[in-house]
Scaffold this motif. Structure first.
Motif, PDB file in Angstrom:
ATOM      1  N   PRO A 218       0.872  -1.137  -0.070  1.00 21.35           N
ATOM      2  CA  PRO A 218       0.090   0.129   0.025  1.00 21.35           C
ATOM      3  C   PRO A 218       0.849   1.396  -0.054  1.00 21.35           C
ATOM      4  O   PRO A 218       0.398   2.276  -0.480  1.00 21.35           O
ATOM      5  CB  PRO A 218      -0.709  -0.073   1.435  1.00 21.35           C
ATOM      6  N   PHE A 219       2.156   1.253   0.576  1.00 24.43           N
ATOM      7  CA  PHE A 219       2.903   2.584   0.704  1.00 24.43           C
ATOM      8  C   PHE A 219       3.750   2.779  -0.811  1.00 24.43           C
ATOM      9  O   PHE A 219       3.876   3.790  -1.065  1.00 24.43           O
ATOM     10  CB  PHE A 219       3.936   2.235   1.844  1.00 24.43           C
ATOM     11  N   VAL A 220       4.236   1.637  -1.414  1.00 23.71           N
ATOM     12  CA  VAL A 220       5.183   1.800  -2.443  1.00 23.71           C
ATOM     13  C   VAL A 220       4.638   1.431  -3.758  1.00 23.71           C
ATOM     14  O   VAL A 220       4.636   2.383  -4.827  1.00 23.71           O
ATOM     15  CB  VAL A 220       6.374   0.808  -2.259  1.00 23.71           C
ATOM     16  N   HIS A 221       3.349   0.733  -3.735  1.00 23.59           N
ATOM     17  CA  HIS A 221       2.767   0.081  -5.193  1.00 23.59           C
ATOM     18  C   HIS A 221       1.297   0.717  -5.257  1.00 23.59           C
ATOM     19  O   HIS A 221       0.551  -0.221  -4.948  1.00 23.59           O
ATOM     20  CB  HIS A 221       2.901  -1.472  -5.514  1.00 23.59           C
ATOM     21  N   ALA A 222       1.117   1.665  -5.766  1.00 26.90           N
ATOM     22  CA  ALA A 222      -0.239   2.249  -5.807  1.00 26.90           C
ATOM     23  C   ALA A 222      -1.098   1.697  -6.743  1.00 26.90           C
ATOM     24  O   ALA A 222      -2.187   1.020  -6.431  1.00 26.90           O
ATOM     25  CB  ALA A 222      -0.276   3.924  -6.144  1.00 26.90           C
ATOM     26  N   GLY A 223      -0.353   1.162  -7.915  1.00 26.29           N
ATOM     27  CA  GLY A 223      -1.109   0.605  -8.940  1.00 26.29           C
ATOM     28  C   GLY A 223      -1.628  -0.953  -8.459  1.00 26.29           C
ATOM     29  O   GLY A 223      -2.677  -1.422  -8.748  1.00 26.29           O
ATOM     30  N   LEU A 224      -0.563  -1.668  -7.843  1.00 25.71           N
ATOM     31  CA  LEU A 224      -0.765  -2.943  -7.454  1.00 25.71           C
ATOM     32  C   LEU A 224      -1.757  -2.988  -6.298  1.00 25.71           C
ATOM     33  O   LEU A 224      -2.530  -3.790  -6.206  1.00 25.71           O
ATOM     34  CB  LEU A 224       0.723  -3.487  -7.107  1.00 25.71           C
ATOM     35  N   ASN A 225      -1.730  -2.112  -5.604  1.00 26.54           N
ATOM     36  CA  ASN A 225      -2.569  -2.034  -4.508  1.00 26.54           C
ATOM     37  C   ASN A 225      -4.140  -2.015  -4.824  1.00 26.54           C
ATOM     38  O   ASN A 225      -4.997  -2.361  -4.220  1.00 26.54           O
ATOM     39  CB  ASN A 225      -2.190  -0.857  -3.531  1.00 26.54           C
ATOM     40  N   GLU A 226      -4.322  -1.348  -5.869  1.00 33.91           N
ATOM     41  CA  GLU A 226      -5.652  -1.384  -6.678  1.00 33.91           C
ATOM     42  C   GLU A 226      -6.355  -2.623  -6.970  1.00 33.91           C
ATOM     43  O   GLU A 226      -7.666  -2.879  -7.009  1.00 33.91           O
ATOM     44  CB  GLU A 226      -5.733  -0.236  -7.779  1.00 33.91           C
TER      45      GLU A 226
END
Ligand code: FES
Ligand SMILES: [Fe+2]
Length: 382
Positions: A218-226
């Motif tokens: 959630p902190f580093v990968h905004a795209g993956l977190n979606e």
């Protein structure tokens, strides 16, 4: 020998690896023999040695072990992994792109230096001008055999090799092979256009640490977190490997699992429609291999230590279903990689600080990192 360090087996009491584990050249050197030479390394797929007489010279863990090896398939259709160093005076026996017959198929191997000849199973067959040499030939005049293992079917598969295995191939890769047995292994196709190397200015173990937790997503990968459901993220430990399951948010590409899979129904569905499900299997195999399975196929990451603060990571793509390539957790891997590199390189700088030595672990989010640190400390200093 570097000063030993230990990791408490109880994650709630444990401290992470000391900074010198990532910065001390003596630790780096010790890891070559104690960790890497004793581990199972990914070699590639069997495709290049499918037919009797085919040879494939390769370098085991290039940049780190640099061991010249040779895969052969002999006339009895048996696969061998051999030393690629002539047992006479030690020249490299089979060079890339150089074939005696010109066809790339050989019945024997002949050393170009003084003509020593070997069978494709490594047995020394002939040596000019050696009459009168005592105790010749002996076992030692044959090419050294290297342990290898295969994950696949009779029609092909992935090969692994180990110079001096600490544990058997089955002990190390068994949990992966069993859990992923629902996949049609003979239908994965290597795609060079989707494979590339990344150079990271950080210690190899920092790259692994970062891979081994989803804490930073959630902190580093905004795209993956979606596309991943952070709350559902789960990790499982095995003796020499561990698994992080990426659970997809509803509507994302997920695996269609058979009922026999222990993951069937996870994240709210077993297969087809609905919401959620397993979007990615992130397997890490001690010490430096990542096998990332997505609905589109497999992304293999081999972490190759080049120096104490320099690492090459080779991404190799094997495609199973090209129609699923650009969606879900397995899409945009290049962006995720750049995000990881930048944070890992920042950690390498932190390791040089006079004011930092070790930290603590989150018991819910960093079991994988703790697992790796325990294995590494014991392999280095047992
Ligand atoms: S080094 Fe191979 S025959 Fe002499
Ligand atoms: Fe990451």
């Amino acid at each position: 020998m570097p000063e030993p360090f230990t990791i408490d087996p109880d994650i709630a009491r444990a401290w992470t690896l000391p900074a010198r584990a990532y910065t001390d050249p003596a630790v780096f050197e010790a890891a070559k023999e104690r960790v890497f030479a004793r581990s199972w390394q990914f070699v590639g797929d069997e495709g290049e040695v499918r037919v009797p007489g085919q040879l494939k010279p390769f370098t085991l863990l290039e940049g780190c072990l640099n061991e010249p090896l040779l895969l052969t398939r002999d006339m009895k259709d048996q696969l061998h992994c051999l030393s690629n160093v002539c047992t006479h005076r030690g020249t490299i026996l089979c060079e890339k792109g150089r074939s005696e017959s010109g066809a790339g198929f050989e019945r024997t191997l002949t050393c170009r230096y003084h003509g020593r000849r070997f069978d494709l199973d490594g047995t020394m067959k002939h040596m000019p001008e050696f009459q009168g040499v005592q105790g010749f030939p002996s076992e030692k005049d044959n090419l050294a055999k290297v342990a290898w293992g295969k994950w696949g079917t009779d029609r092909g598969g992935w090969l692994f090799a180990s110079l001096s295995p600490r544990s058997s191939f089955e002990e190390v890769l068994g949990p992966v092979m069993e859990r992923m047995s629902f996949l049609p292994l003979d239908r994965f196709v290597f795609d060079a256009s989707r494979s590339r190397d990344y150079l990271v200015r950080a210690n190899w173990a920092l790259y692994c640490d970062n891979y081994l937790e989803g804490f930073h997503i959630p902190f580093v990968h905004a795209g993956l977190n979606e596309v991943l459901d952070y709350g559902e993220y789960a990790a499982e430990m095995f003796p020499w490997c561990n698994l992080q399951l990426g659970i997809g948010k509803s509507g994302e590409h997920c695996f269609e699992l058979p009922r026999s899979s222990p993951d069937f129904g996870r994240g709210g569905r077993g297969g087809g429609g609905g919401g959620g499900g397993v979007a990615a299997y992130y397997w890490w195999v001690f010490p430096n291999l990542m096998l990332n399975f997505y609905p589109w196929g497999l992304s293999v990451n081999v972490v190759k230590p080049l120096g104490v603060d320099s690492t090459r990571v080779s991404f190799l793509s094997y495609v199973l279903d090209a129609s699923k390539l650009d969606a879900g957790a397995g899409a945009g891997l290049d962006r995720v990689e750049r995000e990881d590199e930048s944070v890992v390189e920042a950690v390498q700088q932190g390791m040089r600080s006079r004011l930092y030595d070790r930290g603590r672990y989150s018991p819910t989010r960093e079991q994988g990192v703790h697992h790796f640190h325990r294995l590494l400390a014991s392999a280095l200093f047992e």
